[in-house]
Scaffold this motif. Structure first.
Motif, PDB file in Angstrom:
ATOM      1  N   THR A  85       0.743  -1.218   0.008  1.00  0.00           N
ATOM      2  CA  THR A  85      -0.181  -0.050   0.059  1.00  0.00           C
ATOM      3  C   THR A  85       0.944   1.231   0.149  1.00  0.00           C
ATOM      4  OG1 THR A  85      -1.673  -0.996   1.237  1.00  0.00           O
ATOM      5  CG2 THR A  85      -1.858   1.272   1.236  1.00  0.00           C
ATOM      6  N   SER A  86       1.901   1.213   0.891  1.00  0.00           N
ATOM      7  CA  SER A  86       2.795   2.413   0.675  1.00  0.00           C
ATOM      8  C   SER A  86       3.693   2.806  -0.404  1.00  0.00           C
ATOM      9  CB  SER A  86       3.683   2.384   2.173  1.00  0.00           C
ATOM     10  OG  SER A  86       2.974   2.066   3.189  1.00  0.00           O
ATOM     11  N   THR A  87       4.206   1.724  -0.803  1.00  0.00           N
ATOM     12  CA  THR A  87       4.787   1.948  -2.080  1.00  0.00           C
ATOM     13  C   THR A  87       4.245   2.273  -3.342  1.00  0.00           C
ATOM     14  OG1 THR A  87       4.923  -0.483  -2.434  1.00  0.00           O
ATOM     15  CG2 THR A  87       6.879   0.305  -1.225  1.00  0.00           C
ATOM     16  N   SER A  88       3.117   1.683  -3.470  1.00  0.00           N
ATOM     17  CA  SER A  88       2.098   2.103  -4.624  1.00  0.00           C
ATOM     18  C   SER A  88       1.600   3.252  -4.384  1.00  0.00           C
ATOM     19  CB  SER A  88       1.033   0.937  -4.752  1.00  0.00           C
ATOM     20  OG  SER A  88       0.469   0.915  -3.592  1.00  0.00           O
ATOM     21  N   SER A  89       1.290   3.671  -3.355  1.00  0.00           N
ATOM     22  CA  SER A  89       0.827   5.029  -2.976  1.00  0.00           C
ATOM     23  C   SER A  89       1.809   6.061  -3.400  1.00  0.00           C
ATOM     24  CB  SER A  89       0.268   5.148  -1.530  1.00  0.00           C
ATOM     25  OG  SER A  89      -0.863   4.432  -1.138  1.00  0.00           O
ATOM     26  N   LEU A  90       2.924   5.976  -2.681  1.00  0.00           N
ATOM     27  CA  LEU A  90       4.266   6.754  -3.063  1.00  0.00           C
ATOM     28  C   LEU A  90       4.435   6.956  -4.585  1.00  0.00           C
ATOM     29  CD1 LEU A  90       6.741   5.421  -0.254  1.00  0.00           C
ATOM     30  CD2 LEU A  90       5.501   7.517  -0.347  1.00  0.00           C
ATOM     31  N   ALA A  91       4.361   5.684  -5.388  1.00  0.00           N
ATOM     32  CA  ALA A  91       4.572   5.904  -6.890  1.00  0.00           C
ATOM     33  C   ALA A  91       3.385   6.680  -7.621  1.00  0.00           C
ATOM     34  CB  ALA A  91       4.371   4.422  -7.392  1.00  0.00           C
ATOM     35  N   ILE A  92       1.930   6.431  -6.927  1.00  0.00           N
ATOM     36  CA  ILE A  92       1.151   7.281  -7.539  1.00  0.00           C
ATOM     37  C   ILE A  92       1.044   8.610  -7.312  1.00  0.00           C
ATOM     38  CG2 ILE A  92      -1.404   7.701  -7.506  1.00  0.00           C
ATOM     39  CD1 ILE A  92      -1.629   4.645  -7.021  1.00  0.00           C
ATOM     40  N   ILE A  93       1.365   8.964  -5.961  1.00  0.00           N
ATOM     41  CA  ILE A  93       1.527  10.528  -5.534  1.00  0.00           C
ATOM     42  C   ILE A  93       2.819  11.271  -6.275  1.00  0.00           C
ATOM     43  CG2 ILE A  93       1.729  11.976  -3.541  1.00  0.00           C
ATOM     44  CD1 ILE A  93       0.778   9.674  -1.780  1.00  0.00           C
ATOM     45  N   SER A  94       3.825  10.563  -6.506  1.00  0.00           N
ATOM     46  CA  SER A  94       5.082  11.176  -7.110  1.00  0.00           C
ATOM     47  C   SER A  94       4.690  11.463  -8.631  1.00  0.00           C
ATOM     48  CB  SER A  94       6.117  10.066  -6.818  1.00  0.00           C
ATOM     49  OG  SER A  94       6.574  10.333  -5.666  1.00  0.00           O
ATOM     50  N   TYR A  95       3.979  10.624  -9.217  1.00  0.00           N
ATOM     51  CA  TYR A  95       3.645  10.990 -10.544  1.00  0.00           C
ATOM     52  C   TYR A  95       2.571  11.988 -10.636  1.00  0.00           C
ATOM     53  CZ  TYR A  95       2.096   9.615 -15.372  1.00  0.00           C
ATOM     54  OH  TYR A  95       1.649   9.903 -16.790  1.00  0.00           O
ATOM     55  N   ILE A  96       1.589  12.016  -9.859  1.00  0.00           N
ATOM     56  CA  ILE A  96       0.668  12.887  -9.790  1.00  0.00           C
ATOM     57  C   ILE A  96       1.198  14.568  -9.472  1.00  0.00           C
ATOM     58  CG2 ILE A  96      -1.143  13.955  -8.568  1.00  0.00           C
ATOM     59  CD1 ILE A  96      -2.200  11.419  -8.008  1.00  0.00           C
ATOM     60  N   ILE A  97       2.454  14.426  -8.619  1.00  0.00           N
ATOM     61  CA  ILE A  97       3.034  15.829  -8.492  1.00  0.00           C
ATOM     62  C   ILE A  97       3.657  16.200  -9.726  1.00  0.00           C
ATOM     63  CG2 ILE A  97       4.761  16.778  -6.993  1.00  0.00           C
ATOM     64  CD1 ILE A  97       3.920  15.243  -4.765  1.00  0.00           C
ATOM     65  N   ALA A  98       4.231  15.067 -10.393  1.00  0.00           N
ATOM     66  CA  ALA A  98       5.158  15.540 -11.457  1.00  0.00           C
ATOM     67  C   ALA A  98       4.465  16.018 -12.682  1.00  0.00           C
ATOM     68  CB  ALA A  98       5.879  14.284 -11.952  1.00  0.00           C
ATOM     69  N   ASN A  99       2.973  15.787 -12.698  1.00  0.00           N
ATOM     70  CA  ASN A  99       2.097  16.119 -13.697  1.00  0.00           C
ATOM     71  C   ASN A  99       1.059  17.190 -13.423  1.00  0.00           C
ATOM     72  OD1 ASN A  99       2.494  14.295 -16.344  1.00  0.00           O
ATOM     73  ND2 ASN A  99       2.750  12.926 -14.260  1.00  0.00           N
ATOM     74  N   THR A 100       1.391  17.957 -12.379  1.00  0.00           N
ATOM     75  CA  THR A 100       0.702  19.227 -11.969  1.00  0.00           C
ATOM     76  C   THR A 100       1.161  20.545 -12.014  1.00  0.00           C
ATOM     77  OG1 THR A 100      -1.034  19.759 -10.142  1.00  0.00           O
ATOM     78  CG2 THR A 100       1.229  18.831  -9.573  1.00  0.00           C
ATOM     79  N   ASN A 101       0.310  21.420 -11.927  1.00  0.00           N
ATOM     80  CA  ASN A 101       1.089  22.904 -11.757  1.00  0.00           C
ATOM     81  C   ASN A 101       0.322  23.424 -10.699  1.00  0.00           C
ATOM     82  OD1 ASN A 101      -1.424  23.304 -12.936  1.00  0.00           O
ATOM     83  ND2 ASN A 101      -0.866  24.308 -14.733  1.00  0.00           N
ATOM     84  N   GLN A 102      -0.505  22.967  -9.661  1.00  0.00           N
ATOM     85  CA  GLN A 102      -1.294  23.314  -8.680  1.00  0.00           C
ATOM     86  C   GLN A 102      -0.379  23.256  -7.387  1.00  0.00           C
ATOM     87  OE1 GLN A 102      -4.106  25.109  -8.920  1.00  0.00           O
ATOM     88  NE2 GLN A 102      -3.885  24.745 -11.051  1.00  0.00           N
ATOM     89  N   ILE A 103      -0.121  24.300  -6.681  1.00  0.00           N
ATOM     90  CA  ILE A 103       0.747  24.206  -5.476  1.00  0.00           C
ATOM     91  C   ILE A 103      -0.181  23.394  -4.400  1.00  0.00           C
ATOM     92  CG2 ILE A 103      -0.278  26.358  -4.451  1.00  0.00           C
ATOM     93  CD1 ILE A 103       3.585  24.818  -4.171  1.00  0.00           C
ATOM     94  N   GLU A 104      -1.238  23.398  -4.435  1.00  0.00           N
ATOM     95  CA  GLU A 104      -2.053  22.780  -3.384  1.00  0.00           C
ATOM     96  C   GLU A 104      -1.860  21.171  -3.429  1.00  0.00           C
ATOM     97  OE1 GLU A 104      -3.935  26.436  -4.235  1.00  0.00           O
ATOM     98  OE2 GLU A 104      -3.641  24.807  -5.496  1.00  0.00           O
ATOM     99  N   ILE A 105      -1.759  20.583  -4.687  1.00  0.00           N
ATOM    100  CA  ILE A 105      -1.389  19.250  -4.808  1.00  0.00           C
ATOM    101  C   ILE A 105      -0.034  19.005  -4.462  1.00  0.00           C
ATOM    102  CG2 ILE A 105      -1.076  17.563  -6.620  1.00  0.00           C
ATOM    103  CD1 ILE A 105      -3.913  18.594  -6.345  1.00  0.00           C
ATOM    104  N   LEU A 106       1.021  19.889  -4.580  1.00  0.00           N
ATOM    105  CA  LEU A 106       2.270  19.537  -4.156  1.00  0.00           C
ATOM    106  C   LEU A 106       2.253  19.591  -2.514  1.00  0.00           C
ATOM    107  CD1 LEU A 106       5.386  19.350  -4.584  1.00  0.00           C
ATOM    108  CD2 LEU A 106       5.380  21.846  -4.424  1.00  0.00           C
ATOM    109  N   ILE A 107       1.616  20.369  -1.905  1.00  0.00           N
ATOM    110  CA  ILE A 107       1.242  20.632  -0.304  1.00  0.00           C
ATOM    111  C   ILE A 107       0.857  19.122   0.321  1.00  0.00           C
ATOM    112  CG2 ILE A 107       0.354  21.681   1.445  1.00  0.00           C
ATOM    113  CD1 ILE A 107       0.529  24.173   0.001  1.00  0.00           C
ATOM    114  N   ILE A 108      -0.405  18.629  -0.169  1.00  0.00           N
ATOM    115  CA  ILE A 108      -1.057  17.367   0.035  1.00  0.00           C
ATOM    116  C   ILE A 108      -0.344  16.273  -0.295  1.00  0.00           C
ATOM    117  CG2 ILE A 108      -3.011  16.148  -0.014  1.00  0.00           C
ATOM    118  CD1 ILE A 108      -4.423  18.769  -0.791  1.00  0.00           C
ATOM    119  N   GLY A 109       0.548  16.305  -1.345  1.00  0.00           N
ATOM    120  CA  GLY A 109       1.308  15.150  -1.957  1.00  0.00           C
ATOM    121  C   GLY A 109       2.383  14.960  -0.954  1.00  0.00           C
TER     122      GLY A 109
END
Length: 512
Positions: A85-109
Motif C-alpha cells: 500500500t505504501s510503495t504503490s501510494s508513493l508511486a502514484i503521488i509522485s507521478y501526480i506531483i510530476a504532472n500538476t501545476n497546482q501548489i495545493e497538490i504539492l502540499i497535500i502530496g
C-alpha cells in the motif's frame, strides 16, 4: 509473533539484508520536496519559495503522524499489505506531483509522502538494527545509521540535482515513481504473509486528537514560513495562524488528558527530563545549521553557483559524516561520557561558523568552501547520534514512537523554521543597515558608476553573512554552559547544579 524481518525465510540472510537496504535507501530518498531544487520548483509553479518550504514542512507532519500510528497499523495489517500500500501510494503521488501545476497538490502530496515513507522505513529499521547491532547496542546502531542517512541524503540530493539540471523539475518525481513501482513488485515476490500479532481494532485510534494536531501544526507552519513574506506580525494572517495553532494545541492537550487509550502520549513524554533536554539540544542544533541557507544564498548571488554546483559542494558532508560515525563507534566502545560527544559536536559547529567568518570574500573557489561544509557534516552526525542515543536510552517501547514523533518535528520542522525566521529577520536588518552605512560615502551630486549598486548589494550580503556567522559563534558559549550543567546520567564533578544539590545541607537548600 514472527521475526521482525518482513521478507520470506526462503531468501537467505544476505539476500534479506540487501533487500532491507534497498527498501530503506529508496524510502529515505523519496520526498515531496527535494530541497536542493526549491528554486526550480518555485519557477515551475510560478509562486514564492515560501509555498515550497510550506509543502516541505508538511512532509514532516506526515512523518510525525505515521510514526505515532505505525505500531497500531502493524497490529492490524500484515507487513506485506503495509509495504505494498505504501510503495504503490508513493508511486502514484509522485507521478501526480510530476504532472500538476497546482501548489495545493504539492502540499497535500508532500504530507502523504511523509506518511507513507515512514511506514516503509518502520518495517525496515528494526530488522536492520538486528543485523547491524545483534546485541542491542543502540550506540553502534545510531552511529552506523546516521552514516547511511546523512551520507545517502547528500548523494541523492546531488543525483536529483543532476537530473533536474540535465532535464526538468519533474525528473526526480518520475524517477522515484518508477522505483516505487519496482519495490511494489518486489514486495509481492519476497515478503511473507505472517502477522505481527493479533488484530488490533482501528476504532480505538483517537482521530479527534489527530485532527487537532494537524490543524495546529499546519497553522504554525503557515505562521513561521510566511512570517517574513507577510511582514511579520503586521499581517493579520500571521496573527490568526498563531492563534489557531495555540488553540488547537491547547485543545489537543486538554482532550488528551481525558482519553483512556492515548494514541500519542505526549504528556508523559515531557515528564522525562532526558527527552526534554534532547529536544532543547536539537533546537540549538537547528539554529546553528540555519546558516547553511544563507551560505547557499551567498554562493548563488555572489559566486554565481547553480543548484548542481551547490549539491556537489554539499557532498563534502559525506566524509564528515563517515568520520563522525567511526568516531562515535570508538567512543561508545570505550564508554566515553556522552557529555563530551555533545560538547565536541557543538564545538565543530563553532569551527564551521568561524571558518565562514574568515573565508567569505567576493572571489572564491569551491576548494575553500569545502572546509565549513565538512565541519557541518561532522558536527551534524555527532550530535544526531549522541542526542538520539541519550534521549532514548532509558525510554520504554510504549513511549518510543511518541517520543520519536516529537523529536522529529523539532528536528525537521520547528527548529529549522524558527531558525529561518530569526536569520531572515537578522539578514534583512543587517543588509539594510549595511547599505545605509555605505551610502554615506556616496556623493549624491554625482551619477552612479556602472554596476555600483550591484557592488553595494554584494558587499551588504557578505557583511550580513560575516555578522551572522559571528553571532552564531557567540551563541555556542551559552550552549556550552547549558551542556555543562546537565548530568547526562552521571553526577559529574563539573556539574555546578549537582554540586549544589550534594551540598544542600550546607547551603540549606531543597530541605523541607
Amino acid at each position: 509473533m514472527y521475526s521482525n524481518n518482513p521478507f520470506s525465510q526462503k531468501i537467505n540472510a544476505v539476500g534479506r539484508f540487501i533487500l532491507i537496504f534497498i527498501f530503506l535507501i529508496s524510502s529515505i530518498s523519496i520526498n515531496g520536496v527535494y530541497v536542493n531544487n526549491v528554486s526550480d520548483l518555485s519557477g515551475a509553479f510560478g509562486t514564492y519559495t515560501e509555498y515550497i518550504s510550506f509543502a516541505n514542512y508538511m512532509g514532516t507532519l506526515g512523518i510525525c503522524i505515521g510514526m505515532s500510528i505505525i505500531i497500531r497499523l502493524k497490529k492490524r495489517f500484515k507487513s506485506k499489505i503495509i509495504i505494498i500500500t505504501s510503495t504503490s501510494s508513493l508511486a502514484i503521488i509522485s507521478y501526480i506531483i510530476a504532472n500538476t501545476n497546482q501548489i495545493e497538490i504539492l502540499i497535500i502530496g508532500s504530507l502523504l509522502i511523509g506518511f507513507f515513507k515512514i511506514l516503509v522505513m518502520g518495517e525496515m529499521v528494526f530488522p536492520l538494527m538486528a543485523a547491524l547491532a545483534p546485541t542491542g547496542d543502540k550506540g553502534k546502531f545510531y552511529s552506523l545509521l546516521y552514516i547511511v542517512v546523512l551520507g545517502l541524503g547528500q548523494i541523492t540530493a546531488y543525483f536529483f540535482s543532476s537530473l533536474v539540471f540535465n532535464g526538468t523539475w519533474q525528473s526526480p518525481y518520475l524517477f522515484m515513481s518508477g522505483v516505487m513501482m519496482i519495490l511494489t513488485l518486489l514486495t509481492f515476490l519476497t515478503t511473507h504473509n505472517n502477522r505481527f500479532s493479533f488484530k488490533f481494532p482501528l476504532y480505538q485510534i483517537d482521530y479527534w486528537s489527530y485532527l487537532l494536531l494537524i490543524i495546529g501544526y499546519t497553522a504554525l507552519n503557515l505562521a513561521l514560513t510566511f512570517m517574513k513574506q507577510q511582514y511579520w506580525f503586521h499581517s493579520s494572517i500571521i496573527r490568526y495562524s498563531l492563534a489557531v495553532a495555540f488553540c488547537s494545541i491547547f485543545g489537543f492537550l486538554y482532550l488528551h488528558k481525558s482519553k483512556k487509550r492515548k494514541t500519542i502520549d505526549y504528556l508523559s513524554i515531557f515528564k522525562n527530563p532526558d527527552i526534554v533536554h534532547g529536544t532543547i539540544l536539537l533546537f540549538f542544533l537547528g539554529l546553528l545549521i540555519g546558516i547553511s541557507s544563507l551560505l547557499t544564498q551567498y554562493t548563488g548571488a555572489i559566486l554565481g553557483y547553480n543548484n548542481l554546483t551547490n549539491a556537489q559542494l554539499n557532498l563534502w558532508m559525506v566524509p564528515g559524516a563517515v568520520i563522525a560515525g567511526i568516531g562515535c563507534l570508538i567512543a561508545f566502545k570505550f564508554q566515553c561520557h556522552i557529555k563530551y560527544l555533545v560538547w565536541f559536536g557543538f564545538g565543530v559547529f563553532f569551527l564551521e561558523n568561524i571558518s565562514i567568518y574568515f573565508i567569505i570574500q567576493a572571489q572564491m573557489d569551491t576548494d575553500t568552501l569545502r572546509i565549513p561544509i565538512f565541519f557541518r557534516g561532522l558536527g551534524t552526525s555527532i550530535l544526531y547520534t549522541s542526542i538520539w542515543y541519550y534521549s532514548f536510552k532509558k525510554i520504554g517501547p510504549d513511549q518510543l514512537f511518541s517520543a520519536l514523533s516529537i523529536m522529529i518535528v523539532v528536528r525537521n520542522f520547528l527548529s529549522p523554521a524558527v531558525a529561518s525566521t530569526i536569520l531572515s529577520w537578522l539578514s534583512f536588518q543587517i543588509q539594510s543597515q549595511s547599505q545605509t552605512d555605505m551610502s554615506v560615502y556616496i556623493d549624491l551630486g554625482q551619477n552612479y558608476l556602472p554596476g555600483q549598486s550591484i557592488i553595494q548589494s554584494k558587499e551588504s550580503l557578505m557583511s550580513m553573512l560575516k555578522i551572522i556567522a559571528g553571532i552564531l559563534c557567540w551563541l555556542t558559549i551559552p550552549i556550552f554552559i547549558f551542556i555543562s550543567n546537565y548530568h547526562y546520567g552521571r553526577l559529574s564533578s563539573y556539574n555546578f547544579l549537582s554540586k549544589i544539590y550534594r551540598k544542600r545541607k550546607k547551603y540549606k537548600l531543597f530541605n523541607n
